[in-house]
Scaffold this active site. Structure first.
Site, PDB file in Angstrom:
ATOM      1  N   GLN A  52       0.830  -1.203   0.000  1.00 26.10           N
ATOM      2  CA  GLN A  52       0.000   0.000   0.000  1.00 26.10           C
ATOM      3  C   GLN A  52       0.865   1.253   0.000  1.00 26.10           C
ATOM      4  OE1 GLN A  52      -2.151  -0.555   3.712  1.00 26.10           O
ATOM      5  NE2 GLN A  52      -0.257  -1.163   4.702  1.00 26.10           N
ATOM      6  N   GLY A  93      -2.866 -12.161   8.559  1.00 27.87           N
ATOM      7  CA  GLY A  93      -3.640 -12.591   9.720  1.00 27.87           C
ATOM      8  C   GLY A  93      -4.474 -13.835   9.464  1.00 27.87           C
ATOM      9  N   ASP A 145      -7.847  -5.254  14.680  1.00 28.03           N
ATOM     10  CA  ASP A 145      -7.553  -3.845  14.422  1.00 28.03           C
ATOM     11  C   ASP A 145      -7.209  -3.701  12.943  1.00 28.03           C
ATOM     12  OD1 ASP A 145      -6.919  -1.208  14.567  1.00 28.03           O
ATOM     13  OD2 ASP A 145      -5.225  -1.429  15.948  1.00 28.03           O
ATOM     14  N   ASP A 192     -10.056  -1.011   6.526  1.00 28.86           N
ATOM     15  CA  ASP A 192     -11.402  -1.122   5.963  1.00 28.86           C
ATOM     16  C   ASP A 192     -11.522  -2.376   5.104  1.00 28.86           C
ATOM     17  OD1 ASP A 192     -12.030   1.247   7.179  1.00 28.86           O
ATOM     18  OD2 ASP A 192     -11.725   2.476   5.409  1.00 28.86           O
TER      19      ASP A 192
END
Length: 277
Positions: A29, A136, A153, A156
């Protein structure tokens, strides 16, 4: 100075005046750090505000503390996402916690947080913390029945994070919890992201017996109204009389005894969304 806008929908967004501090294109990203007059330093991932120095405590306290207070003796805690370290910092305010695992897919987020957000990331190198640079979804496959509390956590639900809002992932979360285990996830805005909010609640309810939704007010998140969904097979998560004395022992700025007591008092329109989900 520049003007930065995060577009919450096609028709509305958050615009701030800022100095650009750092811009990095990681493997996953674009990471942007801005310094703003109103919110201090701001961490932005792929154009979306993740945290700011001024209001981060609201989100991190409300994500971490309710589940940790409700659990009878939380010792092992997992955070999925949360590379800025704010959730880890709040977890370690609970004296029973012996071990915190942070699973963050993008190591660059941690590096940036430690350099530019020291008050948020200050506990990432605590000896009780172990950092895993992994996906994850894959990480949970190898850890059955290990954690007391798992905290989602995550970013989006778009792109790589979308899988973290689906039933198969929540099944993995459930399998990774010990007896009395509790899961909590950030589940978007019921105002501007109703579809994602309702969908996450629906998927979690498919997996866990006891599910509750609560809200906090984070100025830099879409609409300001933000939701969290907490769930357990073993504990009645809506019983806020549980371990209430612990709340007063915490050093916090937003979460408090009165908020905990009425944690699940929801506006009528939010209750209607949940009924339809």
């Amino acid at each position: 100075m520049i003007w930065f806008t995060e577009y919450w929908t096609e028709n509305v967004g958050l615009t701030v005046k800022a100095h650009e501090v750092k811009r990095i294109k990681s493997k996953y990203q674009e990471i942007l750090v801005l310094d703003t007059p109103e919110f201090g330093k701001m961490l932005i991932l792929d154009g979306l505000v993740q945290t700011t120095e001024r209001d981060e405590f609201i989100y991190h306290e409300m994500l971490a503390h309710p589940a940790l207070v409700m659990h009878p003796q939380p010792e092992r805690v997992l955070v999925i996402g949360g590379g800025d370290g704010g959730t880890v910092r709040e977890i370690l305010k609970h004296p029973s916690v012996k071990e915190v695992h942070l699973c963050e897919i993008d190591e660059e987020v941690i590096i940036v947080a430690e350099k530019y957000f020291p008050t948020i990331s200050e506990k990432l190198r605590d000896p009780r913390v172990k950092i895993f640079i992994e996906d994850g979804n894959e990480f949970l496959q190898e850890r059955k029945g290990y954690y007391d509390v798992i905290i989602m956590d995550s970013s989006d639900p778009v792109g790589a994070s979308e899988v973290l809002f689906k039933e198969p992932f929540y099944q993995k979360v459930k399998q990774s919890l010990r007896e009395n285990g509790i899961m909590v996830a950030q589940t978007e805005s019921p105002v501007l992201q109703e579809k994602y909010f309702a969908g996450a609640y629906r998927e979690i309810r498919k997996v866990f017996r006891n599910v509750g939704v609560y809200l906090a007010y984070v100025p830099t998140y879409p609409s300001g109204m933000w939701s969290f969904t907490i769930a357990s097979d073993y504990i009645d998560v809506k019983d806020t009389s549980r371990n209430r004395e612990r709340v007063k022992e915490l050093k916090t700025k937003y979460f408090c005894d009165n908020i905990y007591a009425c944690l699940f008092a929801l506006p009528q329109f939010v209750q209607e969304i949940l009924k339809k989900s």
